[in-house]
Design an enzyme around this catalytic site. Structure first.
Site, PDB file in Angstrom:
ATOM      1  N   HIS A 353       0.768  -1.250   0.000  1.00 10.60           N
ATOM      2  CA  HIS A 353       0.000   0.000   0.000  1.00 10.60           C
ATOM      3  C   HIS A 353       0.802   1.305   0.000  1.00 10.60           C
ATOM      4  O   HIS A 353       0.257   2.373  -0.249  1.00 10.60           O
ATOM      5  CB  HIS A 353      -0.973  -0.001   1.177  1.00 10.60           C
ATOM      6  CG  HIS A 353      -2.303   0.600   0.856  1.00 10.60           C
ATOM      7  ND1 HIS A 353      -2.454   1.749   0.094  1.00 10.60           N
ATOM      8  CD2 HIS A 353      -3.547   0.221   1.185  1.00 10.60           C
ATOM      9  CE1 HIS A 353      -3.731   2.041  -0.018  1.00 10.60           C
ATOM     10  NE2 HIS A 353      -4.413   1.131   0.623  1.00 10.60           N
ATOM     11  N   TYR A 467     -13.529   4.879  10.276  1.00 15.21           N
ATOM     12  CA  TYR A 467     -12.708   5.430   9.190  1.00 15.21           C
ATOM     13  C   TYR A 467     -13.278   4.956   7.860  1.00 15.21           C
ATOM     14  O   TYR A 467     -13.561   3.770   7.697  1.00 15.21           O
ATOM     15  CB  TYR A 467     -11.287   4.892   9.364  1.00 15.21           C
ATOM     16  CG  TYR A 467     -10.233   5.359   8.375  1.00 15.21           C
ATOM     17  CD1 TYR A 467      -9.223   6.236   8.767  1.00 15.21           C
ATOM     18  CD2 TYR A 467     -10.203   4.878   7.067  1.00 15.21           C
ATOM     19  CE1 TYR A 467      -8.219   6.636   7.883  1.00 15.21           C
ATOM     20  CE2 TYR A 467      -9.205   5.272   6.172  1.00 15.21           C
ATOM     21  CZ  TYR A 467      -8.213   6.147   6.587  1.00 15.21           C
ATOM     22  OH  TYR A 467      -7.227   6.531   5.711  1.00 15.21           O
ATOM     23  N   SER A 469     -12.202   5.494   3.764  1.00 15.87           N
ATOM     24  CA  SER A 469     -11.219   6.190   2.951  1.00 15.87           C
ATOM     25  C   SER A 469     -11.876   6.785   1.702  1.00 15.87           C
ATOM     26  O   SER A 469     -12.824   6.237   1.155  1.00 15.87           O
ATOM     27  CB  SER A 469     -10.051   5.278   2.602  1.00 15.87           C
ATOM     28  OG  SER A 469     -10.401   4.457   1.540  1.00 15.87           O
ATOM     29  N   THR A 480      -5.304  10.055  -0.114  1.00 17.83           N
ATOM     30  CA  THR A 480      -6.657   9.802   0.390  1.00 17.83           C
ATOM     31  C   THR A 480      -6.955  10.806   1.492  1.00 17.83           C
ATOM     32  O   THR A 480      -6.047  11.424   2.042  1.00 17.83           O
ATOM     33  CB  THR A 480      -6.776   8.390   1.012  1.00 17.83           C
ATOM     34  OG1 THR A 480      -5.784   8.247   2.023  1.00 17.83           O
ATOM     35  CG2 THR A 480      -6.607   7.313  -0.042  1.00 17.83           C
TER      36      THR A 480
END
EC number: 2.3.1.21
Length: 639
Positions: A353, A467, A469, A480
């Site tokens: 990532h 959360y 994104s 993001t």
């Protein structure tokens, strides 16, 4: 050149397509990611804290926030603006965000890497492991060649495709200079997206180093890395002139690898990429000093990693486990991505990532799926070329000393224990989806997020840090931003549904849902425009630490730690190529929720560790969705 696609002498298409607008045409003129106003950030932060705190806690957090806003926060904010003005080629989040990922010492697998699995090929006889591996590899190489030649269609978000996604528009815009091309697209309500991450898809890896890893890319490398049964193989897929190997030759080499009956190595190297990054950095140093430099270089520079698994997929849960982590012996988690293909031709991507976000990977996946299913390079009738694969394919051999063997054994024990403790569960809610929700004028994403809040309240009787994104790729070097789905609105609505049903009429419940939808829509729009609070506060904190300042009190508030301990971490995507996506929980007492809202169903894929019960959470999500849909249809619901 016959048709729109470039053909090499071999007759195989070398490109996916030839866009008349160059791939990077808009990149120069993309707008810059805005640094929000400090007062907006503080007020958005306090709005997000409100549902998580009691009155006393909130008062304390509010005091700290206002003191920060007037004092040290203001100074840091002004320094951030000045720094941002000095770096107009990039965005204020780029440096801190890369650092955040690359300095993290936790293993990448389960903590950062995510997966997306492909839908099966609509023609079932093409879902054979060898055929699909060949076709997808060819399509991936075509993607790479198309991108590098500047022929890949630019990534554009069209709000009004009838006007902007047309040949005539493309013919005009390609003559508009790059320095202003973005404005041309903006005039017809089209938003070009940042493509600066794409080059890292290929020939790239994350290299473990003490304290901070490095991203490495070698665009000159011409070989593919193939893992099977824990063994490593490489062969060239691009020739000296930059042309792709014939698909029949790629097929022959893959067939050779699939029929190689070498035993699995006693100490599979792949496990090292599942280790703590500092531990892995030291072991890698040892590997290099032990005469494995050339072999490691082949792994690091390979175009990508193709993992061929020797078993078939049993069900969706097994699919998720395979693509999210699988057997570490047959993965190299540090590569920008692993293309995984199982015995029955099920395919998926597991990606690292730090180098990029879902947007770039998803575009790659969509193109590879489309190309490999609509114009496959080989068919079930195709014969592999009669070439000598035993000389073309090189099996990598690693020299291991006792310290390395012990390191691999320990990594395997840790990995197996972690995987053992991970639960993955999923549901498909079949009673409605996007169509019905849009008809009722509520946001589909808002409803899914509301269901998660309602479910957690039902299961654990609390509202916790959540959360979601949101891509900021509409800006130069955007990454993001966080949407904070837990709000006073979702809390009020969830409490009405879970605790006080009898007190509310159906109409009142409908109004509460609409309230949530409006507010969530606003948060989503703000985040997509770079107007969230998370990245801004993160950058100010990063700046303070990089200047060697004492950490401001604001950041030492327990409430700040708590809102960043995201118990419910969520991400969504919908694509014709993707069957399922998911990721691990970001905290040990959390849920990782991958979800998709389709036209007439909603899918949820939840990961958890023993501290939480994912199966029960999904049952509560299902019940919440049922209740919300019934209320929207005007039905009375029972508790």
């Amino acid at each position: 050149v016959p048709g729109r696609r470039g053909y090499s002498g071999a007759g195989a298409a070398e490109f996916l397509h030839r866009s008349i607008v160059p791939t990077m045409h808009y990149q120069k003129s993309l707008p810059r990611l805005p640094v929000p106003k400090l007062e907006d950030t503080i007020s958005r932060y306090l709005n997000a804290q409100k549902p998580l705190l009691n009155d006393d806690q909130f008062r304390k957090t509010e005091e700290l926030a206002h003191a920060f806003e007037k004092g040290i926060g203001r100074e840091l904010h002004e320094q951030l603006i000045a720094q941002d003005n000095q770096n107009k080629h990039t965005s204020y989040i780029t440096g801190p965000w890369f650092d955040m990922y690359l300095k993290a010492r936790e293993p990448v697998v389960l903590n950062f890497n995510a997966f997306m699995s492909f839908n099966p090929d609509p023609k079932s006889e093409y879902n054979d492991q060898l055929i699909r591996a060949t076709n997808m590899t060819v399509s991936a190489i075509r993607f790479m060649k198309t991108f590098r030649a500047g022929y890949l269609e630019p990534e554009v978000f069209h709000l009004n495709p009838e006007k902007s996604d047309t040949e005539i528009f493309k013919k005009i815009i390609r003559f508009v200079p790059s320095s202003v091309s973005w404005f041309g697209a903006y005039m017809v309500n089209a938003y070009p997206l940042d493509m600066s991450q794409y080059f890292r898809l290929f020939n790239s890896t994350r290299i473990p180093k003490l304290n901070k890893d490095e991203l490495y890319t070698d665009e000159k490398a011409k070989h593919l890395l193939v893992l099977r049964n824990g063994n490593f193989y490489v062969f060239d897929v691009i020739d000296r002139d930059g042309n792709m190997l014939k698909p029949s030759e790629i097929q022959a080499h893959l067939k050779y690898i699939l029929s190689d009956n070498s035993p699995a190595p006693a100490f599979p190297l792949g496990y090292l990429t599942s280790e703590n990054r500092d531990t892995w950095a030291l072991l890698r140093k040892n590997l290099l000093e032990n005469g494995n430099e050339e072999a490691l270089q082949k792994v690091d520079s390979a175009m990508f990693c193709l993992s061929l698994d020797d078993f078939a997929i049993k069900d969706f849960v097994n699919l998720s486990h395979t693509m999210l982590h699988g057997d570490a012996a047959n993965r190299w988690y540090d590569k920008s991505f692993n293309l995984i293909i199982t015995k029955d031709g099920t395919a998926g991507i597991n990606f690292e990532h730090s180098w990029g976000d879902g947007v770039a990977v998803l575009r790659f996946q969509n193109e590879v799926f489309k190309d490999s299913t609509k114009t496959p390079a080989i068919s079930p009738q195709s014969q592999p070329a009669s070439v000598d694969s035993s000389t073309a394919v090189q099996k990598l051999d690693f020299k291991l000393n006792d310290a390395l063997k012990a390191g691999i054994t320990k990594a395997k024990q840790k990995f197996d224990a972690t995987v053992e403790s991970l639960s993955l569960n999923m549901i498909q809610f079949q009673e409605g989806g996007k169509e019905l929700l849009k008809q009722k004028k509520v946001s589909p994403d808002a409803v899914a997020q509301l269901a998660f809040q309602m479910a957690f309240l039902r299961q654990y009787d609390q509202t916790v840090a959540t959360y979601e994104s949101c891509s900021t790729a509409a800006f130069k070097h955007g990454r993001t931003e966080t949407i904070r789905p837990a709000s006073v609105h979702t809390k009020r609505c969830s409490e009405a549904f879970v605790k006080e049903l009898s007190k509310h009429s159906t109409e009142e419940l409908q109004n509460l849902i609409v309230e949530c939808s409006k507010y969530h829509g606003r948060l989503t729009k703000e985040a997509a425009m770079g107007q969230g609070f998370d990245r801004h506060l993160f950058s100010l904190r990063y700046l303070a630490l990089s200047k060697g300042l004492a950490l401001p009190d604001f950041y030492q508030d327990q409430a700040y730690a708590r809102i960043n301990h995201n118990i419910i971490s969520t991400s969504t995507l919908v694509s014709p190529a993707v069957q399922l996506g998911g990721f691990g929980p970001v905290v040990s007492d959390g849920f990782g929720v991958g979800y998709q809202v389709q036209d007439d169903w909603i899918g949820c894929n939840v990961s958890s560790y023993p501290a939480r019960n994912g199966k029960e959470f999904l049952q509560c999500i299902h019940k919440s969705l049922e209740d919300i849909f019934n209320v929207l249809k005007g039905k009375k619901i029972g508790s």
